[in-house]
Every structure is written in C-alpha cells, then in structure tokens.
Design a protein around this motif. Structure first.
Motif, PDB file in Angstrom:
ATOM      1  N   SER A  33       0.867  -1.179   0.000  1.00  0.00           N
ATOM      2  CA  SER A  33       0.000   0.000   0.000  1.00  0.00           C
ATOM      3  C   SER A  33       0.900   1.225   0.000  1.00  0.00           C
ATOM      4  CB  SER A  33      -0.911   0.005   1.230  1.00  0.00           C
ATOM      5  OG  SER A  33      -1.873  -1.026   1.141  1.00  0.00           O
ATOM      6  N   VAL A  34       0.863   1.976  -1.090  1.00  0.00           N
ATOM      7  CA  VAL A  34       1.807   3.062  -1.311  1.00  0.00           C
ATOM      8  C   VAL A  34       1.129   4.415  -1.123  1.00  0.00           C
ATOM      9  CG1 VAL A  34       3.419   4.114  -2.954  1.00  0.00           C
ATOM     10  CG2 VAL A  34       3.072   1.625  -2.961  1.00  0.00           C
ATOM     11  N   ALA A  35       1.710   5.252  -0.251  1.00  0.00           N
ATOM     12  CA  ALA A  35       1.228   6.617  -0.071  1.00  0.00           C
ATOM     13  C   ALA A  35       1.780   7.478  -1.195  1.00  0.00           C
ATOM     14  CB  ALA A  35       1.695   7.148   1.278  1.00  0.00           C
ATOM     15  N   ALA A 190       4.664   1.883   2.238  1.00  0.00           N
ATOM     16  CA  ALA A 190       5.667   2.473   1.350  1.00  0.00           C
ATOM     17  C   ALA A 190       5.144   3.825   0.879  1.00  0.00           C
ATOM     18  CB  ALA A 190       5.940   1.553   0.165  1.00  0.00           C
ATOM     19  N   GLY A 191       5.994   4.583   0.191  1.00  0.00           N
ATOM     20  CA  GLY A 191       5.562   5.898  -0.257  1.00  0.00           C
ATOM     21  C   GLY A 191       6.222   6.309  -1.552  1.00  0.00           C
ATOM     22  N   ALA A 192       5.620   7.287  -2.228  1.00  0.00           N
ATOM     23  CA  ALA A 192       6.185   7.855  -3.451  1.00  0.00           C
ATOM     24  C   ALA A 192       5.866   9.337  -3.453  1.00  0.00           C
ATOM     25  CB  ALA A 192       5.608   7.175  -4.685  1.00  0.00           C
ATOM     26  N   VAL A 193       6.867  10.144  -3.800  1.00  0.00           N
ATOM     27  CA  VAL A 193       6.703  11.598  -3.796  1.00  0.00           C
ATOM     28  C   VAL A 193       6.694  12.108  -5.232  1.00  0.00           C
ATOM     29  CG1 VAL A 193       7.615  13.801  -2.986  1.00  0.00           C
ATOM     30  CG2 VAL A 193       7.873  11.743  -1.569  1.00  0.00           C
ATOM     31  N   LEU A 194       5.622  12.840  -5.583  1.00  0.00           N
ATOM     32  CA  LEU A 194       5.487  13.421  -6.917  1.00  0.00           C
ATOM     33  C   LEU A 194       5.755  14.915  -6.827  1.00  0.00           C
ATOM     34  CD1 LEU A 194       4.616  13.027  -9.914  1.00  0.00           C
ATOM     35  CD2 LEU A 194       2.270  13.528  -9.171  1.00  0.00           C
ATOM     36  N   ASN A 196       7.278  18.258  -9.450  1.00  0.00           N
ATOM     37  CA  ASN A 196       7.839  18.754 -10.709  1.00  0.00           C
ATOM     38  C   ASN A 196       7.853  17.677 -11.807  1.00  0.00           C
ATOM     39  OD1 ASN A 196       8.403  21.308  -9.510  1.00  0.00           O
ATOM     40  ND2 ASN A 196      10.284  20.447  -8.637  1.00  0.00           N
ATOM     41  N   GLY A 197       6.819  16.843 -11.811  1.00  0.00           N
ATOM     42  CA  GLY A 197       6.700  15.822 -12.849  1.00  0.00           C
ATOM     43  C   GLY A 197       7.536  14.582 -12.625  1.00  0.00           C
ATOM     44  N   LYS A 198       8.281  14.533 -11.516  1.00  0.00           N
ATOM     45  CA  LYS A 198       9.124  13.382 -11.217  1.00  0.00           C
ATOM     46  C   LYS A 198       8.553  12.605 -10.035  1.00  0.00           C
ATOM     47  CE  LYS A 198      12.297  14.260 -14.329  1.00  0.00           C
ATOM     48  NZ  LYS A 198      12.509  13.344 -15.484  1.00  0.00           N
ATOM     49  N   LEU A 199       8.692  11.288 -10.066  1.00  0.00           N
ATOM     50  CA  LEU A 199       8.184  10.436  -8.994  1.00  0.00           C
ATOM     51  C   LEU A 199       9.347   9.682  -8.356  1.00  0.00           C
ATOM     52  CD1 LEU A 199       5.396   9.478  -7.742  1.00  0.00           C
ATOM     53  CD2 LEU A 199       5.698   7.421  -9.132  1.00  0.00           C
ATOM     54  N   THR A 200       9.495   9.824  -7.032  1.00  0.00           N
ATOM     55  CA  THR A 200      10.538   9.114  -6.291  1.00  0.00           C
ATOM     56  C   THR A 200       9.878   8.101  -5.367  1.00  0.00           C
ATOM     57  OG1 THR A 200      11.902  11.123  -6.306  1.00  0.00           O
ATOM     58  CG2 THR A 200      12.559   9.347  -4.809  1.00  0.00           C
ATOM     59  N   PHE A 201      10.207   6.819  -5.544  1.00  0.00           N
ATOM     60  CA  PHE A 201       9.586   5.752  -4.755  1.00  0.00           C
ATOM     61  C   PHE A 201      10.468   5.399  -3.560  1.00  0.00           C
ATOM     62  CE2 PHE A 201       8.858   1.346  -3.572  1.00  0.00           C
ATOM     63  CZ  PHE A 201       7.474   1.302  -3.472  1.00  0.00           C
ATOM     64  N   TYR A 202       9.833   5.181  -2.405  1.00  0.00           N
ATOM     65  CA  TYR A 202      10.525   4.792  -1.181  1.00  0.00           C
ATOM     66  C   TYR A 202       9.869   3.527  -0.602  1.00  0.00           C
ATOM     67  CZ  TYR A 202      12.610   9.478  -1.110  1.00  0.00           C
ATOM     68  OH  TYR A 202      13.302  10.623  -1.427  1.00  0.00           O
ATOM     69  N   PRO A 203      10.625   2.422  -0.459  1.00  0.00           N
ATOM     70  CA  PRO A 203      10.056   1.233   0.189  1.00  0.00           C
ATOM     71  C   PRO A 203       9.686   1.494   1.647  1.00  0.00           C
ATOM     72  CG  PRO A 203      12.067   0.695  -1.025  1.00  0.00           C
ATOM     73  CD  PRO A 203      11.978   2.179  -0.976  1.00  0.00           C
ATOM     74  N   LEU A 205       7.965   3.991   4.216  1.00  0.00           N
ATOM     75  CA  LEU A 205       7.000   5.085   4.239  1.00  0.00           C
ATOM     76  C   LEU A 205       7.559   6.323   4.928  1.00  0.00           C
ATOM     77  CD1 LEU A 205       4.164   6.324   3.878  1.00  0.00           C
ATOM     78  CD2 LEU A 205       3.500   5.178   6.008  1.00  0.00           C
ATOM     79  N   GLU A 206       8.279   6.128   6.032  1.00  0.00           N
ATOM     80  CA  GLU A 206       8.783   7.274   6.785  1.00  0.00           C
ATOM     81  C   GLU A 206       9.767   8.107   5.971  1.00  0.00           C
ATOM     82  OE1 GLU A 206       7.537   8.393   9.526  1.00  0.00           O
ATOM     83  OE2 GLU A 206       6.166   6.689   9.632  1.00  0.00           O
ATOM     84  N   GLU A 207      10.550   7.471   5.113  1.00  0.00           N
ATOM     85  CA  GLU A 207      11.470   8.206   4.253  1.00  0.00           C
ATOM     86  C   GLU A 207      10.698   9.064   3.260  1.00  0.00           C
ATOM     87  OE1 GLU A 207      14.523   5.922   2.378  1.00  0.00           O
ATOM     88  OE2 GLU A 207      15.015   4.819   4.205  1.00  0.00           O
ATOM     89  N   ALA A 208       9.604   8.536   2.745  1.00  0.00           N
ATOM     90  CA  ALA A 208       8.770   9.297   1.805  1.00  0.00           C
ATOM     91  C   ALA A 208       8.139  10.497   2.497  1.00  0.00           C
ATOM     92  CB  ALA A 208       7.695   8.397   1.213  1.00  0.00           C
ATOM     93  N   ILE A 209       7.625  10.298   3.708  1.00  0.00           N
ATOM     94  CA  ILE A 209       7.005  11.398   4.447  1.00  0.00           C
ATOM     95  C   ILE A 209       8.050  12.469   4.773  1.00  0.00           C
ATOM     96  CG2 ILE A 209       5.925  12.019   6.636  1.00  0.00           C
ATOM     97  CD1 ILE A 209       4.414   9.368   6.541  1.00  0.00           C
ATOM     98  N   ALA A 210       9.255  12.046   5.153  1.00  0.00           N
ATOM     99  CA  ALA A 210      10.322  13.004   5.457  1.00  0.00           C
ATOM    100  C   ALA A 210      10.684  13.832   4.222  1.00  0.00           C
ATOM    101  CB  ALA A 210      11.547  12.268   5.989  1.00  0.00           C
ATOM    102  N   HIS A 211      10.805  13.169   3.061  1.00  0.00           N
ATOM    103  CA  HIS A 211      11.087  13.868   1.806  1.00  0.00           C
ATOM    104  C   HIS A 211       9.998  14.900   1.524  1.00  0.00           C
ATOM    105  CE1 HIS A 211      11.866  13.459  -2.839  1.00  0.00           C
ATOM    106  NE2 HIS A 211      11.526  14.688  -2.505  1.00  0.00           N
ATOM    107  N   HIS A 212       8.763  14.489   1.651  1.00  0.00           N
ATOM    108  CA  HIS A 212       7.634  15.381   1.372  1.00  0.00           C
ATOM    109  C   HIS A 212       7.625  16.572   2.329  1.00  0.00           C
ATOM    110  CE1 HIS A 212       3.653  16.836   0.457  1.00  0.00           C
ATOM    111  NE2 HIS A 212       3.208  16.534   1.678  1.00  0.00           N
ATOM    112  N   GLU A 213       7.846  16.338   3.606  1.00  0.00           N
ATOM    113  CA  GLU A 213       7.815  17.411   4.592  1.00  0.00           C
ATOM    114  C   GLU A 213       8.954  18.401   4.372  1.00  0.00           C
ATOM    115  OE1 GLU A 213       7.680  15.388   8.331  1.00  0.00           O
ATOM    116  OE2 GLU A 213       5.500  15.101   8.236  1.00  0.00           O
TER     117      GLU A 213
END
Length: 218
Positions: A33-35, A190-194, A196-203, A205-213
């Motif tokens: 389940s990917v955020a 897990a998470g993915a940050v979108l 500027n048209g680019k998507l970065t995937f993180y297995p 979730l906390e790494e994805a949330i940190a990137h987004h914040e």
C-alpha cells in the motif's frame, strides 16, 4: 504490480506547458500500500486517473498484471438520470459480479435509504460519495486507487469505511492519496513523492514522508 514506463503527461495552456508526469519510470509492488505524496496541484489525482485509465497519458505506458479500481469514491462515472440501484447494476454487469448480491451490499453499506431507487442527480454530495465508495468496495480489485476517501461522511460512516477498506487491503494492493500523515501511516507501508513531474519511490514510508515534509518546508 503496476509499472509506469517513460510516463509523460503535459497540459498546454496560454501560460505554457504544465508537466504532471515527465518520463516517469516506477514500479508499485504487488501487495504493498503506497502513499502518494506531493504538494497541492502536483498532479496526484491526475496520476491516479491515468493509472485507472480515465485520463490518457501524453506518452509512455502504464502496465499491470492485475485488476485496478477506479479512484475509490469517485462518482464521476455514475449516470445522473439512472437511479443508484440502476447504476450499481450496470457496474456489476460490466465487472461480471452477481447483480443482486452487489445491490444488496451497496444499498446496506451506503445507507442512502429510499434514495437508492431515485435518480442519482437528486443525491447530495455526501450520498454520492457513500454510494461510490460502497460500489468500489463491492468489487475485489487487485489494486485500489484511493483519493482522500476516508474524509467522506460522518464519524460512523468514516469508522465503517476504514474497517472495510482495511479488510479489502489484507488481500490487495493500494495507491493512497491523503493529506493526513496519520491516515497514511495507518494504511500504507511504502511511499512515493510526486514533484515537478518526477516520482521518487521509497520502500520505507517514513522516508517518503520526510522527503515530502522537507519539500513543503522549502
């Protein structure tokens, strides 16, 4: 598994070109389940609709080895002149479901009372969302696309929706959009940050949330 291959989506206007996706290559793994995170206007909902097949990409491909839902709770495909029941029966036939069983399930879950047999155009926005959510949950998809759906309805309906969604996700994957970090932590692994048209995937979730914040703080 859902795989994005060189995926590009650009909208053109008088102000110039706006890239929602720019040559994205990414994989959403089976059973995860990917955020999906990003600023307002980053294109998260557009990406979900492309994965669902409601919006065509400018170029590239979206490949999958399983079934994918429409965005859960999305009522845009319901015919406004048909009743709620007629809409559900139509969708049941499209997906090869037992029409009577599906109507019983949706009617009970959505709890719209006699409106179930009235034209969809007479529904309030909350009733439309409840009917759409119940219809989505009545079909066993391999991947559910979820866009802020847990914010729909009163406290009782939110609790009921959360319980059912968690039950469905025990045997399925999901791509989940929400502005609530607590909701994402509750449902996603897990998470993915979108951006500027680019998507970065993180297995993780906390790494994805940190990137987004961090991006939001800039």
């Amino acid at each position: 598994m859902i795989r994005l291959v060189n995926l590009t989506k650009v909208f053109k206007s008088r102000q110039g070109e706006k890239y929602v996706a720019k040559k994205i290559d990414a994989i959403f793994p089976t059973g995860s389940s990917v955020a999906l995170l990003g600023r307002n206007g980053a294109g998260k909902s557009t990406l979900l609709h492309m994965i669902a097949g409601n919006i065509l990409p400018t170029s590239g491909q979206i490949l999958s080895d399983g079934t994918i839902s429409w965005p859960v709770g999305y009522a845009g495909s319901f015919h406004k002149e048909l009743t709620g029941e007629q809409n559900v029966r139509f969708i049941a036939r499209i997906y090869g479901m037992d029409t009577e069983a599906m109507c019983d399930f949706v009617s009970h879950f959505a709890d719209v009372g006699p409106h179930f047999r009235q034209p969809f155009r007479t529904y309030s926005s909350g009733m439309r969302a409840r009917l759409a959510f119940g219809t989505s949950m009545a079909i066993p998809f391999g991947t559910y696309l979820i866009d802020e759906v847990t914010a729909v309805g009163d406290t009782k309906f939110k609790r009921k929706s959360k319980f059912l969604l968690k039950a469905r996700l025990r045997g399925a994957s999901a791509i989940f959009v929400s502005h609530s970090s607590s909701t994402l932590r509750d449902f996603c692994d897990a998470g993915a940050v979108l951006e500027n048209g680019k998507l970065t995937f993180y297995p993780d979730l906390e790494e994805a949330i940190a990137h987004h914040e961090e991006s939001m703080a800039e």
